[in-house]
Design an enzyme around this catalytic site. Structure first.
Site, short mmCIF file in Angstrom:
data_model
loop_
_atom_site.label_atom_id
_atom_site.label_comp_id
_atom_site.label_asym_id
_atom_site.label_seq_id
_atom_site.Cartn_x
_atom_site.Cartn_y
_atom_site.Cartn_z
N HIS A 146 -22.17 27.14 -9.29
CA HIS A 146 -22.89 28.20 -8.58
C HIS A 146 -23.54 29.16 -9.56
CE1 HIS A 146 -23.48 30.63 -4.89
NE2 HIS A 146 -23.21 31.67 -5.64
N MET A 179 -30.52 35.76 -5.46
CA MET A 179 -30.48 37.15 -4.97
C MET A 179 -31.73 37.80 -5.54
SD MET A 179 -26.41 37.71 -5.42
CE MET A 179 -26.25 36.37 -6.58
N MET A 201 -29.83 37.07 -10.19
CA MET A 201 -30.07 38.44 -9.68
C MET A 201 -31.29 39.02 -10.39
SD MET A 201 -26.16 39.80 -9.74
CE MET A 201 -24.88 38.84 -8.98
N MET A 230 -21.99 35.92 2.96
CA MET A 230 -21.52 36.80 1.88
C MET A 230 -20.29 37.57 2.36
SD MET A 230 -23.38 36.19 -0.70
CE MET A 230 -22.73 37.47 -1.77
N SER A 280 -18.63 30.20 -9.88
CA SER A 280 -19.80 31.02 -10.19
C SER A 280 -19.78 31.37 -11.68
CB SER A 280 -19.78 32.32 -9.38
OG SER A 280 -20.67 33.26 -9.98
N HIS A 320 -28.06 30.38 -6.17
CA HIS A 320 -28.00 31.46 -5.18
C HIS A 320 -28.98 32.53 -5.64
CE1 HIS A 320 -25.36 34.97 -3.42
NE2 HIS A 320 -26.51 34.81 -2.77
N ASP A 340 -25.47 32.56 -9.88
CA ASP A 340 -25.81 33.82 -9.20
C ASP A 340 -26.99 34.47 -9.90
OD1 ASP A 340 -22.42 34.28 -8.37
OD2 ASP A 340 -24.10 34.17 -6.98
N ASP A 369 -18.99 33.45 -0.31
CA ASP A 369 -19.18 33.91 -1.68
C ASP A 369 -18.77 35.39 -1.79
OD1 ASP A 369 -22.17 34.03 -3.82
OD2 ASP A 369 -20.12 34.70 -4.15
C1 DX5 Z 1 -22.11 38.56 -5.68
C2 DX5 Z 1 -21.81 37.29 -6.44
C3 DX5 Z 1 -20.30 37.14 -6.54
C4 DX5 Z 1 -19.86 35.93 -7.29
C5 DX5 Z 1 -18.43 35.62 -6.98
O1 DX5 Z 1 -23.45 38.83 -5.76
O2 DX5 Z 1 -22.40 36.21 -5.73
O3 DX5 Z 1 -19.81 37.11 -5.24
O4 DX5 Z 1 -20.60 34.84 -6.92
O5 DX5 Z 1 -17.67 36.50 -7.69
P1 DX5 Z 1 -16.09 36.63 -7.44
O6 DX5 Z 1 -15.58 35.24 -7.08
O7 DX5 Z 1 -15.54 37.14 -8.73
O8 DX5 Z 1 -15.95 37.59 -6.30
ZN ZN Z 2 -23.35 33.77 -5.27
#
Ligand code: DX5
Ligand code: ZN
Length: 220
Positions: free
Chosen positions: A33, A68, A37, A137, A8, A66, A35, A175
């Site tokens: 990946h 969010m 947001m 998750m 990520s 991903h 993320d 994740d």
């Molecule tokens: C949460 C993110 C995190 C990220 C992973 O919204 O999606 O989970 O990808 O982060 P680590 O591997 O540092 O938990």
């Molecule tokens: Zn993610």
């Protein structure tokens, strides 16, 4: 079963992003990946389409977006154009889950459906006929560096059972809080794609990536 590490970039050093991504690709990470947001579905805001566009040129990895993001159907076409190969949306964020997943498939992409820790796993069953991946998750979405929630293990087992009943070849991605010292139990619960941010980009990126690949080889 293919086992994949999906670093990520949320945890990467953005002043060195291209170099750090290359280190993961050269050492076996087949997915990257993203993320994304929006500050609405989750309190945090991360990055979006321009970042994916520029990274797409710099790597051959599968672009795993991903989202969010509240009502993500609004953005699936833009993420496809930016280079996404796989788009995962949150069941909790879609006014119409089926319509959103169908749109992703119609765009020729792989479709993922993600559930937050408080969402019953039964909620994904009706979508197994459409999706290519379920994202379980193992933290509450919104930030990297959180602690793995062990209750995710039972949820992964349940979803793997549902997938087997469906007869379809569907990946389970996990994740949140995935580390070298817990990835084996998550794999043995039935997951096969592992998102890791801080565990890959914290410290020696090449060595971290290689160690995940070594663990996967124990199971292949
Ligand atoms: C949460 C993110 C995190 C990220 C992973 O919204 O999606 O989970 O990808 O982060 P680590 O591997 O540092 O938990
Ligand atoms: Zn993610």
């Amino acid at each position: 079963m293919k086992y994949v590490i999906a670093p990520s970039i949320l945890s990467a050093d953005f002043t060195q992003l291209g170099k750090e991504i290359k280190l993961t690709e050269e050492n076996g990470a087949a997915y990257l990946h993203f993320d994304v947001m929006d500050g609405m579905f989750v309190p945090n805001i991360s990055f979006g389409i321009p970042v994916m566009k520029s990274i797409k040129k710099a790597t051959g990895q599968i672009m795993d977006a991903h989202l969010m993001v509240q009502d993500p159907i609004r953005y699936v076409e833009a993420f496809k154009d930016a280079g996404a190969d796989l788009i995962t949306v949150h069941l909790e964020a879609c006014p119409d889950v089926r319509k959103t997943l169908v749109k992703i498939k119609e765009l020729g992409l792989m479709a993922g459906l993600s559930i937050c820790p408080d969402t019953p796993v039964e909620a994904v069953r009706e979508y197994l006929e459409i999706v290519d991946m379920i994202l379980v998750m193992s933290v509450y979405p919104g930030a990297g560096g959180q602690k793995f929630m062990p209750e995710a293990l039972g949820r992964i087992r349940e979803i793997r059972r549902m997938i087997e009943e469906s007869g379809r070849d569907i990946d389970i991605q996990v994740d949140g809080g995935i580390k070298l010292d817990n990835v084996r139990e998550v794999l043995e619960a039935g997951a096969n794609i592992f998102v890791a941010g801080s565990a890959v980009f914290g410290g020696d990126i090449a060595e971290n990536t290689r160690r995940y690949m070594e663990i996967f080889r124990e199971y292949e």
